[in-house]
Design a protein around this motif. Sequence first.
Motif, PDB file in Angstrom:
ATOM      1  N   GLU A  42       0.822  -1.210   0.000  1.00  0.00           N
ATOM      2  CA  GLU A  42       0.000   0.000   0.000  1.00  0.00           C
ATOM      3  C   GLU A  42       0.857   1.262   0.000  1.00  0.00           C
ATOM      4  N   GLY A  45       2.094   2.052  -3.289  1.00  0.00           N
ATOM      5  CA  GLY A  45       1.065   2.288  -4.296  1.00  0.00           C
ATOM      6  C   GLY A  45       0.833   1.111  -5.216  1.00  0.00           C
ATOM      7  N   VAL A  46       1.253  -0.055  -4.791  1.00  0.00           N
ATOM      8  CA  VAL A  46       1.054  -1.263  -5.588  1.00  0.00           C
ATOM      9  C   VAL A  46      -0.380  -1.750  -5.372  1.00  0.00           C
ATOM     10  N   GLU A  47      -1.134  -1.787  -6.446  1.00  0.00           N
ATOM     11  CA  GLU A  47      -2.504  -2.289  -6.355  1.00  0.00           C
ATOM     12  C   GLU A  47      -2.482  -3.811  -6.378  1.00  0.00           C
ATOM     13  N   PHE A  48      -3.441  -4.389  -5.688  1.00  0.00           N
ATOM     14  CA  PHE A  48      -3.523  -5.843  -5.736  1.00  0.00           C
ATOM     15  C   PHE A  48      -4.970  -6.278  -5.791  1.00  0.00           C
ATOM     16  N   SER A  49      -5.180  -7.341  -6.519  1.00  0.00           N
ATOM     17  CA  SER A  49      -6.529  -7.871  -6.743  1.00  0.00           C
ATOM     18  C   SER A  49      -7.063  -8.521  -5.474  1.00  0.00           C
ATOM     19  N   ASP A  50      -8.358  -8.767  -5.484  1.00  0.00           N
ATOM     20  CA  ASP A  50      -8.972  -9.486  -4.374  1.00  0.00           C
ATOM     21  C   ASP A  50      -8.361 -10.877  -4.235  1.00  0.00           C
ATOM     22  N   SER A  77       3.963  -5.543  -9.120  1.00  0.00           N
ATOM     23  CA  SER A  77       2.558  -5.877  -8.863  1.00  0.00           C
ATOM     24  C   SER A  77       2.531  -6.946  -7.773  1.00  0.00           C
ATOM     25  N   ALA A  78       1.402  -7.026  -7.126  1.00  0.00           N
ATOM     26  CA  ALA A  78       1.264  -8.024  -6.061  1.00  0.00           C
ATOM     27  C   ALA A  78       1.441  -9.442  -6.603  1.00  0.00           C
TER      28      ALA A  78
END
Length: 83
Positions: A42, A45-50, A77-78
């Motif tokens: 977080e 700023g790395v987005e991660f999927s559900d 990325s995650a």
Amino acid sequence: MSKTMQDFDYLGKKYFPHWIEAGRALGQAEATLIAGIVRVLEMRGVEFSDDAAERIHRCKSLDQLVTWLHKAPKVKSADDLFD
């Protein structure tokens, strides 16, 4: 109370608290590592999927969680955590 029940009661009082505390400590370690991984991602700023979030939260291997925590500052990325 029968002798067998007394023995069981004694052994339960002697050993169960140890195992309960060990389980509690393991759960706390897992929760701390998971929170660390999520926080690092977080903050970067790395987005991660559900799906990625669920995989991280469902992991019960301390070794795997430590590996992911070490990778978290470097991934783009995650999903890269899991490679």
